[in-house]
Motif scaffolding. Structure first.
Motif, short mmCIF file in Angstrom:
data_model
loop_
_atom_site.label_atom_id
_atom_site.label_comp_id
_atom_site.label_asym_id
_atom_site.label_seq_id
_atom_site.Cartn_x
_atom_site.Cartn_y
_atom_site.Cartn_z
N THR A 107 -33.53 -16.13 9.60
CA THR A 107 -34.26 -15.26 8.67
C THR A 107 -35.62 -14.87 9.26
O THR A 107 -36.02 -13.70 9.23
CB THR A 107 -34.47 -15.96 7.31
N ILE A 108 -36.32 -15.86 9.83
CA ILE A 108 -37.64 -15.56 10.40
C ILE A 108 -37.52 -14.58 11.56
O ILE A 108 -38.29 -13.61 11.66
CB ILE A 108 -38.34 -16.87 10.86
N ARG A 127 -35.20 -12.35 12.04
CA ARG A 127 -34.87 -11.02 11.50
C ARG A 127 -36.12 -10.36 10.93
O ARG A 127 -36.45 -9.21 11.26
CB ARG A 127 -33.78 -11.14 10.42
N LEU A 128 -36.85 -11.10 10.09
CA LEU A 128 -38.06 -10.53 9.48
C LEU A 128 -39.09 -10.17 10.54
O LEU A 128 -39.74 -9.13 10.46
CB LEU A 128 -38.66 -11.51 8.46
N ALA A 129 -39.23 -11.02 11.54
CA ALA A 129 -40.23 -10.79 12.59
C ALA A 129 -39.85 -9.58 13.45
O ALA A 129 -40.73 -8.97 14.08
CB ALA A 129 -40.38 -12.03 13.47
N SER A 130 -38.58 -9.22 13.47
CA SER A 130 -38.19 -8.03 14.23
C SER A 130 -38.34 -6.76 13.39
O SER A 130 -38.34 -5.66 13.91
CB SER A 130 -36.75 -8.17 14.73
N GLU A 131 -38.48 -6.94 12.07
CA GLU A 131 -38.57 -5.78 11.17
C GLU A 131 -40.00 -5.48 10.72
O GLU A 131 -40.35 -4.36 10.42
CB GLU A 131 -37.74 -6.03 9.89
N ARG A 132 -40.84 -6.54 10.62
CA ARG A 132 -42.15 -6.40 9.97
C ARG A 132 -43.29 -6.75 10.92
O ARG A 132 -43.15 -7.65 11.74
CB ARG A 132 -42.25 -7.34 8.77
N LEU A 174 -46.06 -11.71 8.87
CA LEU A 174 -45.31 -12.48 7.87
C LEU A 174 -46.27 -13.43 7.16
O LEU A 174 -47.22 -13.92 7.77
CB LEU A 174 -44.22 -13.32 8.53
N THR A 230 -43.63 -9.05 14.87
CA THR A 230 -44.58 -10.08 14.43
C THR A 230 -44.86 -11.05 15.58
O THR A 230 -43.92 -11.59 16.16
CB THR A 230 -44.00 -10.89 13.25
N TYR A 259 -46.02 -17.64 -3.53
CA TYR A 259 -44.65 -17.21 -3.23
C TYR A 259 -43.71 -17.88 -4.24
O TYR A 259 -42.96 -18.80 -3.93
CB TYR A 259 -44.28 -17.60 -1.79
#
Ligand code: NAP
Length: 304
Positions: free
Chosen positions: A165-166, A168-173, A176, A246, A259
């Protein structure tokens, strides 16, 4: 080593089940079942499967692990996590099979200010945690030879987990925000499976108990996320992986209250693993080393 003729393994499409499947063929004849072959919400199906397969070892990593969704699906979580383990125990007792079951740091409330030992007071704060504790209790109540292995923050190259998950998110945003006030030990599914095989090679007939089993060291979820991105950056050039959006420097710490999630989670998830070291001479690697091993492994695909 006790000779095991036939092993029944559940949850083979899960992280730990998948890692176990690859290793258990060295221990005995393996019957490895996924949810479509054995639905743990169906008590009669469990009884029929055990009676038909007649294993002398049952290993049950299958679980309802959707911690937040469990808050609104308590009956489903209860069926798989609380009732099914008790049925496995009852059936195992009838045929003298050993039962290995996995549980979680979430059986504790996280208020202790040091790592939990096996005998500490359990006080789960979520539906998932309560269902897992009920599963442990059901096994202990039957009195069959069993091992309950409590672990924490499981991840690996396979399945749905924090590592993937990290990345994926780090490649999109670009940046974080990760919770920094929950501490524990990230534990690789491979390490859990390796330790399980070592235990099976060493276990004495009739030996039973509850053990804490995690990678060594501790960190926060924020520290784990930093470790993931840092490791990625260190290996990226060699592996030919693409840039992330990221960087370690733009991962920011936040508090649990910033959160909010449907399920409460323990602030302290640390498990003391001394009993495992004492009884089986097993001491898992530091979580950073295990993370490196997972990301180095041939089957790790960061962008999947
Ligand atoms: N993940 C963690 O962070 C964590 C932390 C502490 C302890 N644990 C414990 O460690 C053990 C292994 O967890 P894991 O990370 O490997 O879990 P996982 O990756 O979520 O896998 C769980 C497996 O259970 C299967 N399953 C769910 N409901 C089922 C049902 N009704 N019938 C049959 N199978 C069913 C799932 O099937 P599908 O593939 O079909 O969905 C999946 O293959 C569990 O006991 C868990 O409670 C996990």
């Amino acid at each position: 080593m006790q000779p095991f003729k036939r092993i029944l393994l559940t949850g083979v499409n899960g992280q730990v089940g998948h890692a176990l499947k690859a290793r258990l063929t060295t221990i005995g004849e393996l019957v490895a079942l996924d949810r479509s072959q054995l639905d743990l919400a169906n008590a009669d199906a469990i009884r029929s499967a055990v009676q038909a397969i007649k294993p002398d070892l049952i290993i049950n990593p299958a679980a309802y692990t959707a911690v937040d969704i469990a808050e609104s699906q308590p009956l489903q979580a209860q069926a798989v996590n609380a009732i099914a383990p008790g049925i496995f125990a009852e059936e195992a007792a009838k045929i003298n099979a050993l039962l290995i079951h996995y549980s979680t740091d979430y059986v504790f409330d996280g208020l202790k200010n040091s790592p939990y030992v096996e005998d500490d007071l359990t006080q789960p704060v979520s539906v998932y945690g309560k269902s897992k504790l009920a599963g442990e209790d059901a096994i202990r109540a039957v009195g069959v030879p069993h091992l309950i292995l409590r672990t924490s923050w499981v991840y690996g190259s396979y399945g749905k987990n924090f590592l993937r998950t990290i990345l994926r998110l780090a490649s999109e945003r670009e940046g974080l925000k990760i919770v920094a006030d929950q501490i524990g030990a990230p534990t690789s599914a491979d390490a859990i499976a390796d330790a399980t095989v070592t235990i099976l090679r060493d276990i004495k007939s009739g030996q039973s108990g509850t053990y804490h089993l995690t990678n060594a060291g501790e960190t926060s979820l924020y520290g784990f996320a930093q470790g993931i991105v840092d490791t990625y950056e260190g290996m990226q050039a060699v592996k030919g992986w693409p840039d992330l959006k990221t960087y370690v420097s733009n991962i920011l710490p936040i508090t649990t209250s910033e959160y909010p999630t449907p399920a409460a989670r323990p602030a302290n998830s640390r498990l003391n693993c001394s009993k495992l070291k004492h009884d089986f001479n097993i001491e898992l690697a530091d979580w950073r080393e295990a993370l490196l091993d997972v990301m180095h492994s041939a089957n790790f695909r960061p962008q999947q």
